[in-house]
Motif scaffolding. Structure first.
Motif, PDB file in Angstrom:
ATOM      1  N   SER A   1       0.094  15.301  -8.229  1.00  0.00           N
ATOM      2  CA  SER A   1      -0.223  13.871  -8.179  1.00  0.00           C
ATOM      3  C   SER A   1      -0.954  13.515  -6.887  1.00  0.00           C
ATOM      4  CB  SER A   1       1.044  13.028  -8.336  1.00  0.00           C
ATOM      5  OG  SER A   1       1.954  13.292  -7.298  1.00  0.00           O
ATOM      6  N   ASP A   2      -0.608  14.208  -5.786  1.00  0.00           N
ATOM      7  CA  ASP A   2      -1.367  14.006  -4.551  1.00  0.00           C
ATOM      8  C   ASP A   2      -2.829  14.399  -4.757  1.00  0.00           C
ATOM      9  OD1 ASP A   2       0.911  13.153  -3.285  1.00  0.00           O
ATOM     10  OD2 ASP A   2       1.224  14.996  -2.129  1.00  0.00           O
ATOM     11  N   HIS A   3      -3.028  15.515  -5.445  1.00  0.00           N
ATOM     12  CA  HIS A   3      -4.378  15.995  -5.749  1.00  0.00           C
ATOM     13  C   HIS A   3      -5.141  14.977  -6.591  1.00  0.00           C
ATOM     14  CE1 HIS A   3      -7.270  18.089  -8.368  1.00  0.00           C
ATOM     15  NE2 HIS A   3      -7.483  18.901  -7.355  1.00  0.00           N
ATOM     16  N   ASP A   4      -4.514  14.504  -7.675  1.00  0.00           N
ATOM     17  CA  ASP A   4      -5.201  13.577  -8.576  1.00  0.00           C
ATOM     18  C   ASP A   4      -5.444  12.225  -7.922  1.00  0.00           C
ATOM     19  OD1 ASP A   4      -5.207  15.558 -10.426  1.00  0.00           O
ATOM     20  OD2 ASP A   4      -3.702  14.690 -11.740  1.00  0.00           O
ATOM     21  N   PHE A   5      -4.536  11.814  -7.035  1.00  0.00           N
ATOM     22  CA  PHE A   5      -4.752  10.560  -6.322  1.00  0.00           C
ATOM     23  C   PHE A   5      -5.991  10.661  -5.441  1.00  0.00           C
ATOM     24  CE2 PHE A   5      -4.220   7.641  -2.749  1.00  0.00           C
ATOM     25  CZ  PHE A   5      -3.949   6.451  -3.417  1.00  0.00           C
ATOM     26  N   LEU A   6      -6.187  11.803  -4.823  1.00  0.00           N
ATOM     27  CA  LEU A   6      -7.384  12.003  -4.001  1.00  0.00           C
ATOM     28  C   LEU A   6      -8.652  11.959  -4.847  1.00  0.00           C
ATOM     29  CD1 LEU A   6      -6.228  14.889  -1.619  1.00  0.00           C
ATOM     30  CD2 LEU A   6      -6.741  12.541  -0.954  1.00  0.00           C
ATOM     31  N   THR A   7      -8.645  12.661  -5.991  1.00  0.00           N
ATOM     32  CA  THR A   7      -9.868  12.730  -6.805  1.00  0.00           C
ATOM     33  C   THR A   7     -10.212  11.384  -7.441  1.00  0.00           C
ATOM     34  OG1 THR A   7      -8.619  13.478  -8.747  1.00  0.00           O
ATOM     35  CG2 THR A   7      -9.540  15.174  -7.306  1.00  0.00           C
ATOM     36  N   GLU A   8      -9.193  10.587  -7.765  1.00  0.00           N
ATOM     37  CA  GLU A   8      -9.452   9.330  -8.469  1.00  0.00           C
ATOM     38  C   GLU A   8      -9.481   8.112  -7.554  1.00  0.00           C
ATOM     39  OE1 GLU A   8     -10.415   9.232 -11.584  1.00  0.00           O
ATOM     40  OE2 GLU A   8     -10.237  11.415 -11.560  1.00  0.00           O
ATOM     41  N   ASN A   9      -9.151   8.285  -6.283  1.00  0.00           N
ATOM     42  CA  ASN A   9      -9.133   7.150  -5.361  1.00  0.00           C
ATOM     43  C   ASN A   9      -9.851   7.479  -4.062  1.00  0.00           C
ATOM     44  OD1 ASN A   9      -7.098   5.011  -6.642  1.00  0.00           O
ATOM     45  ND2 ASN A   9      -6.262   7.034  -7.021  1.00  0.00           N
TER      46      ASN A   9
ATOM     47  N   GLY B   1      12.157  11.376  -3.585  1.00  0.00           N
ATOM     48  CA  GLY B   1      12.417  10.962  -2.209  1.00  0.00           C
ATOM     49  C   GLY B   1      11.139  10.979  -1.396  1.00  0.00           C
ATOM     50  N   LYS B   2      11.282  10.837  -0.086  1.00  0.00           N
ATOM     51  CA  LYS B   2      10.111  10.790   0.786  1.00  0.00           C
ATOM     52  C   LYS B   2       9.856  12.154   1.414  1.00  0.00           C
ATOM     53  CE  LYS B   2      10.528   5.890   1.998  1.00  0.00           C
ATOM     54  NZ  LYS B   2      10.630   4.904   3.099  1.00  0.00           N
ATOM     55  N   SER B   3       8.614  12.352   1.833  1.00  0.00           N
ATOM     56  CA  SER B   3       8.287  13.571   2.552  1.00  0.00           C
ATOM     57  C   SER B   3       8.854  13.488   3.963  1.00  0.00           C
ATOM     58  CB  SER B   3       6.772  13.781   2.611  1.00  0.00           C
ATOM     59  OG  SER B   3       6.158  12.728   3.338  1.00  0.00           O
ATOM     60  N   ARG B   4       9.212  14.621   4.512  1.00  0.00           N
ATOM     61  CA  ARG B   4       9.886  14.647   5.818  1.00  0.00           C
ATOM     62  C   ARG B   4       8.971  14.196   6.948  1.00  0.00           C
ATOM     63  NH1 ARG B   4      12.642  20.032   8.622  1.00  0.00           N
ATOM     64  NH2 ARG B   4      13.206  19.035  10.602  1.00  0.00           N
ATOM     65  N   TYR B   5       7.708  14.603   6.898  1.00  0.00           N
ATOM     66  CA  TYR B   5       6.808  14.345   8.023  1.00  0.00           C
ATOM     67  C   TYR B   5       5.947  13.100   7.823  1.00  0.00           C
ATOM     68  CZ  TYR B   5       8.206  19.079   9.195  1.00  0.00           C
ATOM     69  OH  TYR B   5       8.949  20.199   9.474  1.00  0.00           O
ATOM     70  N   ARG B   6       5.469  12.876   6.596  1.00  0.00           N
ATOM     71  CA  ARG B   6       4.585  11.742   6.361  1.00  0.00           C
ATOM     72  C   ARG B   6       5.348  10.475   6.021  1.00  0.00           C
ATOM     73  NH1 ARG B   6       0.756  13.241   1.821  1.00  0.00           N
ATOM     74  NH2 ARG B   6      -0.301  11.344   2.478  1.00  0.00           N
ATOM     75  N   GLY B   7       6.632  10.603   5.635  1.00  0.00           N
ATOM     76  CA  GLY B   7       7.428   9.438   5.290  1.00  0.00           C
ATOM     77  C   GLY B   7       6.973   8.732   4.036  1.00  0.00           C
ATOM     78  N   SER B   8       6.225   9.422   3.200  1.00  0.00           N
ATOM     79  CA  SER B   8       5.691   8.839   1.971  1.00  0.00           C
ATOM     80  C   SER B   8       6.468   9.350   0.766  1.00  0.00           C
ATOM     81  CB  SER B   8       4.211   9.192   1.821  1.00  0.00           C
ATOM     82  OG  SER B   8       3.749   8.920   0.514  1.00  0.00           O
ATOM     83  N   PRO B   9       6.717   8.498  -0.243  1.00  0.00           N
ATOM     84  CA  PRO B   9       7.374   8.970  -1.464  1.00  0.00           C
ATOM     85  C   PRO B   9       6.428   9.691  -2.421  1.00  0.00           C
ATOM     86  CG  PRO B   9       6.905   6.638  -1.652  1.00  0.00           C
ATOM     87  CD  PRO B   9       6.469   7.044  -0.276  1.00  0.00           C
ATOM     88  N   GLY B  10       5.152   9.769  -2.054  1.00  0.00           N
ATOM     89  CA  GLY B  10       4.189  10.418  -2.939  1.00  0.00           C
ATOM     90  C   GLY B  10       3.765   9.519  -4.080  1.00  0.00           C
ATOM     91  N   HIS B  11       3.284  10.134  -5.145  1.00  0.00           N
ATOM     92  CA  HIS B  11       2.744   9.393  -6.285  1.00  0.00           C
ATOM     93  C   HIS B  11       3.367   9.897  -7.575  1.00  0.00           C
ATOM     94  CE1 HIS B  11      -0.474   7.912  -3.618  1.00  0.00           C
ATOM     95  NE2 HIS B  11      -0.499   9.134  -3.154  1.00  0.00           N
TER      96      HIS B  11
END
Length: 424
Positions: free
Chosen positions: A238-246, A388-398
Motif C-alpha cells: 500500500s505504501d508502494h501504491d500510494f506513491l504511484t497514485e499520489n 498499528g504505527k511504524s516505529r520510526y515514522r509514527g505513521s499507521p500506513g495506508h
C-alpha cells in the motif's frame, strides 16, 4: 546573471541559440513520455504513434462467426493512462465491438465516484437484462468502483449461497486495461494482455463466478460495507501504491513504476499490528507453498482464528493471482474457492534486509517469492486487522483495496463466495 553569460564565447552562445528549438522539442517529448506533470492527458502529438498502432491491430481483428449477440455498457475513464482511456475507446473498443456486431452504450466518467454511481443506477433498474456485461476501460480502481455500485443494495448479512440469487440478477464485470495498475486484467486475460486481447476474450467470453471480499470497520458501522474482488493491502504494497497514485503520480508511468519500489525498499518500514485469520484447508499438492496456520496461537477473541501479533513489512490478501505491475503476489489463489491468500512478512519470522526486500519484488514477478522461508502465505476465508504505527515514522500506513485508498482503522474482511461474476 548577465555577467555570467558575458563569460561565454559568442560562438558558443550562437550554437546554443541555434540548438534551442531542438532541445526544447526533445525536452517536451521526454516530459510527455516520462514526466507528464499533473498526469494530464497527453496532447495528440504524443498519441500519433499509439493511435496508428492501436488502429492497425483493431483492423486485424477477425471475430468468430459463432459469436452470440451481446449488449455492453462501457465505462471509460478518459484520463486513464495519461489520456489513453479515450484513445483506447476510439481506436479499440468501439471498432472491435462494431466489427463483432455487438451493441453497446458508453459513458465517459467525469471523476471519482461517477462509475460507482452509474453502476448503482444499473443495479436499481428492474430491466437489468438489457446489459450482458459492464466493461470498465481503466485500471483496477474504476473496476472497484463498478463492483461497489453494483453491490450497493446487497444485504450486509448475505453470505455464501444466499448471495447467488442477487448475483444472478446483476451483469458480469470485465476490464479493458488502460491504467498503470492492471492486476485484474492480468489475472483474467493474461499478463500484459493489452486492450485488444482483453476485449477479444470479453466479446467471446462467458460469465464466471468470482469471490468478493467484504470489508467493514470494527466499531464504525456508519462507514458501511466495502467490496473488492482483487487485492487488499497494508504496509509495503500500500505504501508502494500510494506513491504511484499520489506522490509520484505527476511522473510518467515508466518513472513512477521504477522509483516507487526503490523508495519503499530503502525506507524498509515496519508496522506494528495484530492480524487474526480463519484458516481453511489447502489442497495437498499446494501445501508446500503455504505455512501451517497452527504455528500461530489461537486468537483470544475467537478460537476459530489464529493470531499474528507482530511487526509487519508486508501484509496483503489476494483474491486473484496478479497484484498488478508484473507482481504475482498470490500465485496459487483461485478466484472462486471461497477463500483468499494472505501474504505476510513479519519481523519475528525472519528479518528482511533491503537486499532481501529487493529480491522479494524481483522474485514476485514469477511467483517464486513463495519459496522464501521468511515469506508466510496462508489461506483463509475471514480476517481481522488492527493496524498499528511504524516505529520510526509514527505513521499507521495506508489501507487499500485495488489501489484505492481507504480510511485507516481496524477492519474485518470476510470472503463472500461467488458474490459477483466476471466475463472471461
Amino acid at each position: 546573471m548577465s555577467g555570467i553569460f558575458d563569460l561565454i564565447p559568442d560562438h558558443v552562445q550562437t550554437q546554443v541559440q541555434d540548438l534551442a528549438p531542438y532541445l526544447a522539442g526533445i525536452s517536451l517529448v521526454l516530459t510527455g513520455l516520462f514526466m507528464n506533470p499533473l498526469n494530464v492527458p497527453l496532447p495528440l502529438f504524443f498519441q500519433v504513434h499509439d493511435r496508428k498502432k492501436l488502429r492497425n491491430r483493431s483492423k486485424a481483428y477477425d471475430p468468430p462467426s459463432s459469436l452470440k449477440s451481446k449488449k455492453f455498457l462501457v465505462l471509460v475513464n478518459p484520463n486513464a493512462g495519461a489520456g489513453m482511456g479515450k484513445l483506447t475507446y476510439d481506436e479499440v473498443i468501439k471498432p472491435m465491438l462494431e466489427k463483432a456486431k455487438q451493441s453497446h452504450d458508453v459513458v465517459f466518467t467525469t471523476g471519482p465516484g461517477h462509475a460507482s454511481q452509474v453502476c448503482r443506477e444499473v443495479a436499481a433498474n428492474p430491466a437489468l437484462e438489457s446489459y450482458d456485461c459492464i466493461i470498465s476501460a481503466s485500471g483496477d480502481g474504476m473496476l472497484h468502483e463498478c463492483l461497489n455500485g453494483l453491490l450497493s443494495n446487497v444485504s450486509a448479512s448475505s453470505k455464501g449461497h444466499n448471495t447467488r440469487t442477487a448475483k444472478r440478477q446483476l451483469p458480469p464485470l470485465a476490464v479493458v486495461p488502460v491504467g498503470s495498475g492492471n492486476g485484474v486484467a492480468d489475472s483474467l486475460y493474461g499478463r500484459r494482455c493489452g486492450p485488444h486481447v482483453a476485449l477479444e476474450k470479453i466479446i467471446a467470453g462467458k460469465p464466471s463466478d468470482i469471490d468478493v471480499m467484504a470489508m467493514t470497520y470494527v466499531g464504525k458501522p456508519e462507514l458501511g460495507l466495502i467490496y473488492d474482488l482483487h487485492f487488499f493491502c497494508w504496509a509495503v504494497f500500500s505504501d508502494h501504491d500510494f506513491l504511484t497514485e499520489n506522490t509520484l503520480r505527476w511522473l510518467g508511468p515508466m518513472l513512477k513504476m521504477v522509483l516507487a519500489p526503490a523508495i519503499v525498499i530503502l525506507r524498509m518500514t515496519w508496522y506494528g499490528g495484530v492480524l487474526d485469520f480463519a484458516p481453511v484447508e489447502v489442497a495437498k499438492d499446494l501445501k508446500k507453498h503455504y505455512k501451517d496456520p497452527k504455528s500461530w496461537p489461537e486468537s483470544p477473541d475467537d478460537k476459530t482464528m489464529r493470531r499474528v501479533d507482530d511487526s509487519f513489512w508486508c501484509m496483503a490478501a489476494g483474491n486473484l493471482k496478479e497484484a498488478g505491475g508484473d507482481l504475482s503476489a498470490t500465485p496459487y489463489v483461485k478466484q472462486d474457492e471461497g477463500a483468499v491468500d494472505i501474504l505476510m512478512v513479519t519481523k519475528s519470522r525472519g528479518w528482511v534486509s533491503r537486499f532481501r526486500g529487493l529480491m522479494v519484488f524481483l522474485q514476485a514477478e514469477n511467483g517464486e517469492h513463495t519459496e522464501f522461508d521468511d515469506i508466510q502465505i496462508v489461506k483463509c476465508n475471514k480476517f481481522r486487522l488492527k493496524p498499528g504505527k511504524s516505529r520510526y515514522r509514527g505513521s499507521p500506513g495506508h489501507l487499500q483495496l485495488s489501489g484505492q485508498e481507504q480510511e485507516n482503522g481496524e477492519v474485518e474482511v470476510e470472503v463472500r463466495t461467488g458474490l459477483a461474476r466476471v466475463m472471461k
